[in-house]
Design a protein around this motif. Structure first.
Motif, short mmCIF file in Angstrom:
data_model
loop_
_atom_site.label_atom_id
_atom_site.label_comp_id
_atom_site.label_asym_id
_atom_site.label_seq_id
_atom_site.Cartn_x
_atom_site.Cartn_y
_atom_site.Cartn_z
N TRP A 243 -81.76 -3.02 -72.29
CA TRP A 243 -81.12 -3.48 -73.54
C TRP A 243 -80.56 -2.28 -74.29
O TRP A 243 -79.52 -2.35 -74.93
CB TRP A 243 -82.11 -4.22 -74.45
CG TRP A 243 -82.83 -5.36 -73.80
CD1 TRP A 243 -82.49 -5.97 -72.62
CD2 TRP A 243 -83.99 -6.02 -74.28
NE1 TRP A 243 -83.39 -6.97 -72.35
CE2 TRP A 243 -84.32 -7.02 -73.35
CE3 TRP A 243 -84.79 -5.86 -75.41
CZ2 TRP A 243 -85.42 -7.85 -73.51
CZ3 TRP A 243 -85.89 -6.69 -75.57
CH2 TRP A 243 -86.20 -7.67 -74.63
N THR B 52 -85.13 -7.96 -68.15
CA THR B 52 -86.17 -8.20 -69.14
C THR B 52 -86.73 -6.91 -69.72
O THR B 52 -87.68 -6.94 -70.50
CB THR B 52 -87.33 -9.01 -68.53
OG1 THR B 52 -87.80 -8.30 -67.38
CG2 THR B 52 -86.88 -10.39 -68.13
N SER B 53 -86.15 -5.78 -69.31
CA SER B 53 -86.67 -4.52 -69.83
C SER B 53 -85.87 -4.05 -71.03
O SER B 53 -84.63 -4.00 -70.98
CB SER B 53 -86.60 -3.45 -68.74
OG SER B 53 -86.69 -2.18 -69.33
N PRO B 54 -86.54 -3.69 -72.12
CA PRO B 54 -85.80 -3.19 -73.28
C PRO B 54 -85.05 -1.90 -72.97
O PRO B 54 -84.13 -1.54 -73.70
CB PRO B 54 -86.88 -2.97 -74.34
CG PRO B 54 -88.16 -3.02 -73.64
CD PRO B 54 -87.98 -3.76 -72.36
#
Lengths: 457, 396
Positions: A160, A155-157
């Motif tokens: 990403w 869930t951490s950019p």
């Protein structure tokens, strides 16, 4: 000056014949590197060494050597990362998006811009890797099943980013290589050296310039362009998420994704123009990378500069309009606080000076455009500095206020990244055709069937 | 009918188009007036949606024209008159906006002094959100659009006779000047007419969001008219599938752009989870608004994406006609979704009323009539444009 709008501007000037184009582009590859080449290489190599030494010391002693402090936990490492990723946006934009927009003038500059993209992304990739502090553990950034059941935070950019940048790098590289195949074949066919012939033969994958090859090639190129287009936009979008998903005033604002993308194209084009001004002169490519091309790129710089200016204005306005006190404070502090100098460098370089490109004379003047595009590069580096540092340096409690000063190690690593970039660029000019031979041939006069003949008809 | 670049002969639009347009317009106005006397706020909220929709098509078309000039595009030249006819909506906005000025009180919470006096945040915004400044901004925007529309279209029409290349140059300059003005005015319009309906909410991307919808809607309207005119052979025979492909590709691009902007706005607000921002989306997830929110994603992105993705679809007249009508409906839904939940009736979900169906009738009639009258006065082909020959020769 009067322009005849009924005719298309010639993409290649000076009525070059098809064989002249090939000669012109392949010339630097046929000759031995001269003294100037080694001088340039040693300067950039020197910078690279400075960076390498600073980096080794950082690894040895730890990142305490850097200027990062409490509350400014993100310093030069992130600033440089975002800066270089931004630079890496022009290439694939030129080769993919301008291809889809049927902009023929892209042919002269696409190859070089793409190479710059690849090198810039390499420079960019360096910084997140080192800012972890213990780069030998970076393997954990890749999610793979392991016995510790240790996974990345999906869930951490930041993770990403790992996916986005590596995908972008891969696709840009493939795209670049696909474009190179016909050129490698041409080089294979003209070289007399045995070793080169072998190398080029392998790289050209058995290309025979046959009709069937071209048919497949064009389909593949179109599909890759379609595939690369969303990638160009996604990379800097995700970089902007690194900041914008937080709840930090100055970072959390919804315009960040398109604003970052516009800024990336802005800085990327500025860097491409900066380098191409020299390349076209040194390699005698003024007829292929024409003044018209430079002017068009300057127009893109003007347009994206206005978009960036719009975003600055919007952020300021909404900070006031929102009525959120912390939001208002951050922006007042940006413009008038301790980092006001950085803010005004950013505004003047990114918004004010590019306005000179409204004038055709300035768009077409080499010295003036060189000054402006360098200012844009400076301004865009400072933009990332302003976003990263000014939002952090005054936390919600005045007891957690601080000031960030980079150390010489920070500066050294930044210099090193420029060294890496230019070393790769310089090596590239001597190993691979800097302009796509086959694509430029395809846009010369008479290369395509046309009702009214060529532009000179 | 003999067409050629040099001696283009004009063909008048069928007069039943005027009858249809007039019928729809009158029906729309009468029903709208009835609605107004039955449920004033609801009628005005609906009228606001219609007004924004006409801005989208009119001003969006002017943006497309300026894009052609600035980019020095050639393929769109034979279609430009169609776009100019749609941009003819712009000067009429002066009249269309008047009813809204008289209903500021019905529409905008911030226009109630008693509400502002109890609300510290609204007091802070009062220098911007007050009726006087609001009206000045709205009129200034229409003045700017009208001026640019007037000069750009006048030069374009004049060129039919004079064939003067200087007019192209002038229009390139005007277009370049228009684009920054367009960016600011379209943003201000979006913030004023739609974002400030919920005066506590704010989003820096909102102007870009409306811009994305504007371009989608105007492209869809242009495509619809172009396909219709081509079907009935009003366009130059050399306007081929390749021209249509370019329109389809642009629509596809901007459908994606809209989705990108909408997703960016949603993701960032959802992720940060700050109550001063999330309430706006939460409200659109209350009761039957859920259906609208999901329908918006399906209508404005998933379906057009699927339909337009393949290359042949972008040239297929039937598919283009379908998708352009679909996208116009999608943009209407988008505006509905932005505006309507702010009406107090809909606080906990959408409450149906026949009034919501009346105003699109008015829009359709209005656009047809504007197009008809403008088209009958002028050429449908910019026959003096220096780029015309290049444009008719255009192949992908």
């Amino acid at each position: 000056m009067t322009i005849d709008y009924s005719k298309e501007l010639p993409t290649v000037e000076g009525r070059l014949s098809i064989s002249q184009i090939e000669e012109l582009v392949a010339k630097p590859l046929d000759s031995k590197p001269d003294k100037k080449f080694f001088m340039a290489l040693s300067i950039s190599g020197g910078f690279l060494m400075i960076g390498a030494i600073c980096l080794l010391l950082s690894f040895y002693y730890g990142i305490g050597l850097w200027g990062n402090n409490q509350p400014v936990g993100w310093g030069f490492d992130i600033v440089n990362f975002v800066f270089w990723v931004g630079i890496g946006h022009a290439g694939t934009l030129i080769s993919a998006i301008l291809f889809l927009l049927r902009q023929k003038w892209r042919t002269g500059i696409a190859r070089f811009a793409e190479a710059m993209t690849i090198f810039a992304v390499m420079c960019a990739g360096l910084f997140p890797a080192i800012h972890t502090g213990r780069p030998w553990l970076d393997g954990y950034l890749l999610p793979y099943p392991n016995q510790h059941s240790l996974w990345v935070n999906f869930t951490s950019p930041l993770i990403w980013d790992v996916f986005a940048v590596s995908t972008y790098f891969t696709v840009s590289l493939v795209f670049w290589y696909v474009g190179l195949i016909p050129d490698f074949a041409s080089l294979r066919d003209r070289t007399v050296s045995k070793i080169r012939k072998t190398v080029y033969s392998i790289l050209s994958l058995g290309w025979r310039h046959s009709n069937r090859h071209w048919l497949h090639y064009e389909k593949a190129y179109l599909l890759l362009a379609g595939f690369a287009t969303p990638l160009v936009l996604s990379v800097h979008t995700i970089v902007s998420f690194d900041f914008a998903v937080s709840i930090l005033p100055g970072w959390h604002t919804t315009i960040f994704p398109p604003y970052f993308v516009a800024g990336a194209i802005f800085s990327g084009f500025a860097m491409v123009v900066t380098v191409l001004i020299f390349v076209r002169k040194i390699f005698d490519l003024q007829n292929i990378i024409t003044m018209d091309h430079l002017e068009k790129m300057n127009k893109v710089i003007l347009a994206t500069g206005l978009m960036v200016g719009y975003a600055y204005g919007m952020e300021f306005f909404i900070a006031w309009y929102s009525g959120v006190q912390a939001e208002q404070f951050v922006f007042i502090n940006r413009a008038f606080g301790p980092y006001a100098w950085a803010y005004w460098i950013m505004v003047s370089c990114n918004v004010i000076f590019p306005q000179l490109f409204w004038f055709r004379k300035i768009r077409r003047s080499i010295p003036l455009m060189l000054i402006i595009v360098i200012l844009v590069n400076v301004g865009m580096w400072f933009e990332r500095f302003v976003i990263t540092v000014t939002s952090l340096h005054r936390d919600f409690l005045p007891s957690s206020w601080g000031y960030y000063i980079p150390t010489l190690y920070d500066v050294g690593i930044l210099m090193g990244s420029f060294g890496l970039f230019f070393t790769l660029v310089i090596l590239f000019t001597k190993t691979i055709p800097v302009v796509s031979i086959s694509e430029v041939k395809a846009v010369t006069d008479g290369a395509q069937p046309s009702h009214h003949g060529g532009s000179h008809a | 009918m003999q067409h050629s670049e040099m001696n283009y002969v004009k063909k008048a639009l069928p007069s039943n188009l005027r009858s249809i347009g007039l019928l729809l317009l009158i029906a729309g106005i009468i029903l709208g007036l009835v609605a107004y006397f039955i449920d004033q706020p609801r009628a005005m909220f609906n009228y606001l949606i219609s007004y924004m929709f006409l801005i989208s098509i009119g001003v969006g078309s002017l943006f497309l024209i300026s894009l052609e000039y600035v980019a020095n595009a050639d393929w769109s030249v034979p279609l430009r008159r169609v776009i100019e006819h749609l941009a003819a909506i712009i000067p009429l906005l002066f009249i269309l906006v008047l009813p809204l000025f008289f209903s500021i009180h019905d529409l905008f919470h911030w226009s109630h002094p008693e509400a502002v006096s109890e609300d510290k945040i609204l007091q802070g915004k009062a220098p911007y959100l007050n009726a006087t400044f609001f009206i000045i901004r709205s009129i200034a925007a229409i003045v700017i659009w009208s001026l640019f529309y007037f000069f750009i279209s006048r030069n374009s029409l004049k060129q039919d006779e004079t064939k003067d290349q200087k007019l192209t140059k002038t229009n390139i300059k005007l277009s370049a000047a228009f684009i920054p003005f367009f960016a600011v005015t379209i943003t201000v319009s979006a913030i004023d007419w739609m974002m400030s309906l919920e005066p506590h909410w704010f989003s820096t991307i909102f102007g870009v969001y409306f811009f994305a919808g504007t371009v989608v809607a105007s492209l869809a309207a242009v495509t619809l008219f172009v396909v219709k005119l081509k079907e009935k052979e009003y366009l130059h025979p050399k306007v081929t599938n390749d021209h249509l492909f370019s329109l389809g590709a642009l629509m596809f691009a901007f459908v994606n752009f809209w989705a990108y902007i909408a997703f960016s706005q949603y993701l960032l607000i959802w992720y940060a989870d700050l109550p001063e921002e999330t309430f706006w989306f939460l409200h659109r997830w209350e009761g039957s608004w859920t259906v609208f929110s999901i329908a918006l994603i399906v209508m404005h992105f998933i379906v057009p994406y699927a339909v337009l993705l393949a290359q042949p679809a972008k040239m297929d007249m039937k598919k283009l006609k379908f998708i352009s009508i679909w996208l116009l409906a999608a943009h209407l839904l988008d505006l509905f979704w932005l505006v309507m939940p702010n009406m107090s009736v809909h606080a906990h979900g959408y409450v149906f009323s026949w009034i919501d169906l009346v105003f699109p009738v008015f829009i359709v009639g209005f656009v047809i009539l504007v197009f008809y009258y403008r088209a009958n006065k002028t050429n449908l082909l910019p026959s003096g444009d220096p780029k015309l020959n290049r444009a008719l020769d255009f192949h992908i």
